[in-house]
Write a protein that holds these residues in place. Structure first.
Motif, PDB file in Angstrom:
ATOM      1  N   ALA A   1     -62.539  34.653   5.524  1.00  0.00           N
ATOM      2  CA  ALA A   1     -62.334  33.890   6.560  1.00  0.00           C
ATOM      3  C   ALA A   1     -61.079  33.759   7.320  1.00  0.00           C
ATOM      4  O   ALA A   1     -60.002  33.954   6.651  1.00  0.00           O
ATOM      5  CB  ALA A   1     -62.664  32.326   6.693  1.00  0.00           C
TER       6      ALA A   1
ATOM      7  N   SER B   1     -57.136  30.771  13.657  1.00  0.00           N
ATOM      8  CA  SER B   1     -57.966  29.852  14.246  1.00  0.00           C
ATOM      9  C   SER B   1     -57.244  29.413  15.571  1.00  0.00           C
ATOM     10  O   SER B   1     -57.761  29.063  16.510  1.00  0.00           O
ATOM     11  CB  SER B   1     -58.483  28.751  13.259  1.00  0.00           C
ATOM     12  OG  SER B   1     -59.110  29.447  12.321  1.00  0.00           O
TER      13      SER B   1
ATOM     14  N   LEU C   1     -70.244  31.999  14.660  1.00  0.00           N
ATOM     15  CA  LEU C   1     -69.535  31.387  13.674  1.00  0.00           C
ATOM     16  C   LEU C   1     -70.438  31.103  12.499  1.00  0.00           C
ATOM     17  O   LEU C   1     -69.866  30.834  11.350  1.00  0.00           O
ATOM     18  CB  LEU C   1     -68.796  29.842  14.340  1.00  0.00           C
ATOM     19  CG  LEU C   1     -68.194  29.990  15.232  1.00  0.00           C
ATOM     20  CD1 LEU C   1     -67.453  28.534  15.747  1.00  0.00           C
ATOM     21  CD2 LEU C   1     -66.545  30.607  14.732  1.00  0.00           C
ATOM     22  N   GLY C   2     -71.668  31.132  12.751  1.00  0.00           N
ATOM     23  CA  GLY C   2     -72.685  30.941  11.507  1.00  0.00           C
ATOM     24  C   GLY C   2     -73.384  29.609  11.378  1.00  0.00           C
ATOM     25  O   GLY C   2     -74.022  29.194  10.554  1.00  0.00           O
ATOM     26  N   LEU C   3     -73.502  29.054  12.681  1.00  0.00           N
ATOM     27  CA  LEU C   3     -74.500  27.796  12.669  1.00  0.00           C
ATOM     28  C   LEU C   3     -75.687  28.310  13.117  1.00  0.00           C
ATOM     29  O   LEU C   3     -75.749  28.274  14.274  1.00  0.00           O
ATOM     30  CB  LEU C   3     -73.872  26.692  13.714  1.00  0.00           C
ATOM     31  CG  LEU C   3     -72.199  26.261  13.457  1.00  0.00           C
ATOM     32  CD1 LEU C   3     -71.998  25.078  14.209  1.00  0.00           C
ATOM     33  CD2 LEU C   3     -71.974  25.947  11.965  1.00  0.00           C
TER      34      LEU C   3
ATOM     35  N   LEU D   1     -73.174  21.817  11.455  1.00  0.00           N
ATOM     36  CA  LEU D   1     -72.491  22.441  10.417  1.00  0.00           C
ATOM     37  C   LEU D   1     -72.770  21.871   8.871  1.00  0.00           C
ATOM     38  O   LEU D   1     -72.680  20.432   8.940  1.00  0.00           O
ATOM     39  CB  LEU D   1     -71.033  22.242  10.644  1.00  0.00           C
ATOM     40  CG  LEU D   1     -69.891  22.707   9.626  1.00  0.00           C
ATOM     41  CD1 LEU D   1     -69.939  24.175   9.386  1.00  0.00           C
ATOM     42  CD2 LEU D   1     -68.661  22.028  10.329  1.00  0.00           C
TER      43      LEU D   1
ATOM     44  N   ASN E   1     -70.558  20.416   2.915  1.00  0.00           N
ATOM     45  CA  ASN E   1     -70.061  21.047   1.737  1.00  0.00           C
ATOM     46  C   ASN E   1     -69.323  20.224   0.688  1.00  0.00           C
ATOM     47  O   ASN E   1     -68.903  20.759  -0.280  1.00  0.00           O
ATOM     48  CB  ASN E   1     -69.055  22.030   1.957  1.00  0.00           C
ATOM     49  CG  ASN E   1     -67.733  21.491   2.440  1.00  0.00           C
ATOM     50  OD1 ASN E   1     -67.559  20.384   2.638  1.00  0.00           O
ATOM     51  ND2 ASN E   1     -66.582  22.254   2.628  1.00  0.00           N
TER      52      ASN E   1
ATOM     53  N   VAL F   1     -64.758  23.568  14.027  1.00  0.00           N
ATOM     54  CA  VAL F   1     -65.645  24.105  13.271  1.00  0.00           C
ATOM     55  C   VAL F   1     -65.281  25.425  12.730  1.00  0.00           C
ATOM     56  O   VAL F   1     -65.477  25.615  11.480  1.00  0.00           O
ATOM     57  CB  VAL F   1     -67.056  24.334  14.061  1.00  0.00           C
ATOM     58  CG1 VAL F   1     -68.016  25.044  13.578  1.00  0.00           C
ATOM     59  CG2 VAL F   1     -67.622  23.073  14.923  1.00  0.00           C
ATOM     60  N   GLU F   2     -64.838  26.116  13.527  1.00  0.00           N
ATOM     61  CA  GLU F   2     -64.282  27.467  12.669  1.00  0.00           C
ATOM     62  C   GLU F   2     -63.384  27.230  11.711  1.00  0.00           C
ATOM     63  O   GLU F   2     -63.381  27.935  10.678  1.00  0.00           O
ATOM     64  CB  GLU F   2     -63.637  28.166  13.747  1.00  0.00           C
ATOM     65  CG  GLU F   2     -63.287  29.786  13.361  1.00  0.00           C
ATOM     66  CD  GLU F   2     -62.489  30.357  14.379  1.00  0.00           C
ATOM     67  OE1 GLU F   2     -62.728  31.579  14.802  1.00  0.00           O
ATOM     68  OE2 GLU F   2     -61.383  29.848  15.332  1.00  0.00           O
TER      69      GLU F   2
ATOM     70  N   LEU G   1     -65.223  26.054   8.635  1.00  0.00           N
ATOM     71  CA  LEU G   1     -65.861  27.037   7.931  1.00  0.00           C
ATOM     72  C   LEU G   1     -64.980  27.844   7.169  1.00  0.00           C
ATOM     73  O   LEU G   1     -65.172  28.695   6.172  1.00  0.00           O
ATOM     74  CB  LEU G   1     -66.672  27.958   9.051  1.00  0.00           C
ATOM     75  CG  LEU G   1     -67.813  27.337   9.538  1.00  0.00           C
ATOM     76  CD1 LEU G   1     -68.162  28.053  10.868  1.00  0.00           C
ATOM     77  CD2 LEU G   1     -68.883  27.278   8.546  1.00  0.00           C
ATOM     78  N   ALA G   2     -63.656  27.988   7.521  1.00  0.00           N
ATOM     79  CA  ALA G   2     -62.791  29.076   6.838  1.00  0.00           C
ATOM     80  C   ALA G   2     -62.286  28.442   5.728  1.00  0.00           C
ATOM     81  O   ALA G   2     -61.386  29.004   4.922  1.00  0.00           O
ATOM     82  CB  ALA G   2     -61.893  29.392   8.039  1.00  0.00           C
TER      83      ALA G   2
ATOM     84  N   PRO H   1     -63.319  26.114   3.050  1.00  0.00           N
ATOM     85  CA  PRO H   1     -64.381  25.351   2.203  1.00  0.00           C
ATOM     86  C   PRO H   1     -63.708  24.482   1.328  1.00  0.00           C
ATOM     87  O   PRO H   1     -64.402  23.573   0.748  1.00  0.00           O
ATOM     88  CB  PRO H   1     -65.058  26.574   1.446  1.00  0.00           C
ATOM     89  CG  PRO H   1     -64.302  27.614   1.397  1.00  0.00           C
ATOM     90  CD  PRO H   1     -63.197  27.615   2.715  1.00  0.00           C
TER      91      PRO H   1
END
Ligand SMILES: [Zn+2]
Length: 570
Positions: A149, A155, A200-202, A217, A220, A310-311, A314-315, A317
């Motif tokens: 990521a 970012s 972005l993966g959502l 989102l 985690n 959000v990005e 996600l990058a 964790p």
């Protein structure tokens, strides 16, 4: 300036391209890619096709880019930002150059290290060797990019690019429209944002029939059920007060505390003499428009900040958070942004709107608001024989306005002082109409003000006869404070996070309403956070990049704080 140089500068400044070249008065290259990849592609193509000397333009030219430019023998090179190293290279090669801002080093945005491309060509003077090296580095970075990521710095770079991109969408709302959303053009941005969230993966991101963009989102953290679902919201529309079409954003790096000329011809100057808060951000980077439109930081900055947070999450964790909901809404500026928002379906317990202004703003108090519409029925008769019979509705309207306290108007009030605001008055002898809006932060005084509207009506009816005046008082929205006070965790967490980031929280009452106020009464408590923008709804709107970055950090910090709070409680 030649026609080619002019064309190149306009194209780069407008954000229509990140790299372009012009010859014979038209664009030969126009690319929108990020990083040096676009330039490598264009340079290789030009070396094969050769159009002769062209005028080139690039958003950012460091030494690496300058070395590549020398390979295509440009007539001129223009950049929004150019490094001194790049200028040395171009000067040595006898190439004309110009730029809006000069920097010493190209760093990644957080300043944690040099740009990898600049590092790659350090010590290399031969342009061909630089090209080979840059191709290698950009290949290995993009291979790595597929596996890992993006870094924090990357970012944050996306934050500004994102915002500039969103400002290219005209999303003005329309208060006279009867459709929802009020303008169809808002949907274009809605779909773009949906695509970006998906990218972005959502996976559950969607745009519903009313134009609301929403996404999740996933959590985690260890026990996500123990963490409240929190949401971040921003609105997509811009104010009907000023044009949002063809916005030409410009970055002013390292603001020097002087006037910023937006448009010399029209004498549009953004001056600290008028806006002294500009001086709070001396040395920082501003984004301004060109004096003909608003910028759209209200509220595209909020969108860019949420998207970037959000990005980032996600990058990273290792930053633990519960379930985070995202929503982008239409029509905030015309006061109907959340009319059709389905709070139960959205499924968040708490929310924040990113729609405030100055760095640190934390708003959870707004006006209680109502409208009062008076209708006056007169009696018209020949004025020569009117004695004791005529009722002049227009005159009664004038008398009515005189019954309201003259020092409780928007012009004479501030902070927590409420007011009566006469929004329209129309009338002839037979009929007249008077419209007020009523505002007060305090619930009790708000009710008193509404009673006063009724009392005025009663007084005039006693004087002129039953049913001469009727009044229709309607509540518009309420002060969210009452709701937020039951959910002070929202304010406490935001305040805490800001203080840890070295931001002084700026708690002030909003002299208006927010979407969050409406949402708070719909069951989703929702204070408002800063985006870093100022002077909304007009051509002097600007935003400070460093404040935008702080807003991203605040969002990330809040997400993290709710999870760690729940962990310690459990
Ligand atoms: Zn706004």
């Amino acid at each position: 300036m030649t026609e080619g140089e002019q064309l190149v500068q306009t194209t780069i400044r407008s954000g229509d391209a990140t790299l372009c070249a012009a010859g014979d008065g038209k664009l030969v290259y126009r690319l929108t890619g990020r990083g040096i990849g676009a330039l490598v592609t264009a340079v290789e193509k030009e070396r094969a096709d050769s159009h002769g000397p062209l005028d080139w333009g690039d958003k950012l030219v460091g030494r690496a880019a300058a070395l590549l430019f020398t390979l295509v023998r440009p007539r001129s090179v223009f950049a929004l930002t150019m490094s001194t190293g790049a200028q040395d290279v171009l000067r040595a090669a006898g190439i004309l150059f110009g730029c809006d801002a000069v920097i010493v080093d190209v760093l990644n945005r957080t300043g944690t290290g040099p740009c990898p491309m600049e590092a790659a060509v350090s010590g290399i003077d031969d342009p061909l060797a630089a090209l080979e090296k840059l191709k290698q580095v950009s290949q290995s970075l993009s291979d790595a990019g597929r596996k890992r990521a993006p870094e924090k710095g990357e970012s944050m770079n996306n934050l500004v690019d994102r915002f500039l991109h969103y400002t290219s969408f005209d999303t003005q709302s329309d208060e006279h429209s009867v459709t929802f959303p009020s303008t169809e053009k808002q949907l274009v941005l809605a779909h773009e944002l949906d695509t970006e969230l998906q990218g972005l993966g959502l996976k559950d991101s969607s745009v519903d029939a009313n134009g609301y963009v929403s996404a999740t989102l996933p959590a985690n953290c260890e026990s996500p059920d123990a963490v409240p679902v929190i949401a971040f919201l921003a609105h997509m529309d811009t104010s009907p007060d000023a044009s949002g079409m063809g916005v030409k954003p410009r970055i002013v790096t390292a603001y020097d505390g002087k006037d910023i000329v937006l448009d010399a011809e029209k004498n549009m100057v953004l001056s600290p003499a008028d806006f002294p808060d500009m001086l709070l951000h001396k040395g920082e980077d501003f984004i301004v428009a060109d004096g003909t439109t608003l910028l759209g930081a209200d509220d595209k900055a909020g969108i860019a900040e949420i998207m970037t947070a959000v990005e980032y999450l996600l990058a990273h964790p290792e930053v633990k958070h519960g379930t985070i909901k995202i929503a982008f809404t239409p029509d905030e500026e015309v006061g109907q942004g959340v009319d059709r928002f389905d709070v139960p379906k959205f499924g968040a317990k708490y929310a924040y709107t990113l729609d405030g202004d100055e760095l640190g703003s934390l708003e959870y108090e707004n006006f209680n608001a109502a409208s009062a519409e008076f209708e006056i029925t007169g009696k018209s008769i020949h004025p020569g024989t009117a004695k004791g019979i005529m009722k002049n509705a227009a005159l009664i309207a004038a008398e009515l306005t005189a019954l309201f306290p003259s020092d409780e108007t928007p012009r004479s009030t501030e902070k927590y002082e409420g007011f009566f605001h006469l929004t329209s008055i129309n009338g002839v002898c037979e009929k007249a109409e008077v419209k007020y809006i009523i505002r007060d932060h305090d619930k009790h005084r708000f009710e008193q003000r509404k009673s006063m509207a009724h009392a005025t009506c009663d007084f005039l009816n006693a004087k002129y006869g039953e049913d001469t005046v009727t009044v229709h008082v309607r509540d518009s929205y309420y002060n969210m404070r009452e709701v937020i006070e039951q959910n002070m965790i929202l304010v406490d967490v935001a305040r805490d996070v800001m203080e840890k980031l070295g931001i002084a929280p700026l708690v002030k009452p909003v002299r208006g309403g927010t979407d969050g106020a409406r949402l708070s009464y719909m069951g989703l408590p929702c204070p408002n956070l800063f985006t870093g923008g100022r002077n909304y709804h007009g051509p002097f709107e600007y935003i400070v990049i460093q404040s935008m970055e702080k807003a991203v950090q605040v969002i990330v910090g809040i997400a993290e704080a709710f999870a760690s709070r729940s962990a310690t409680v459990a």
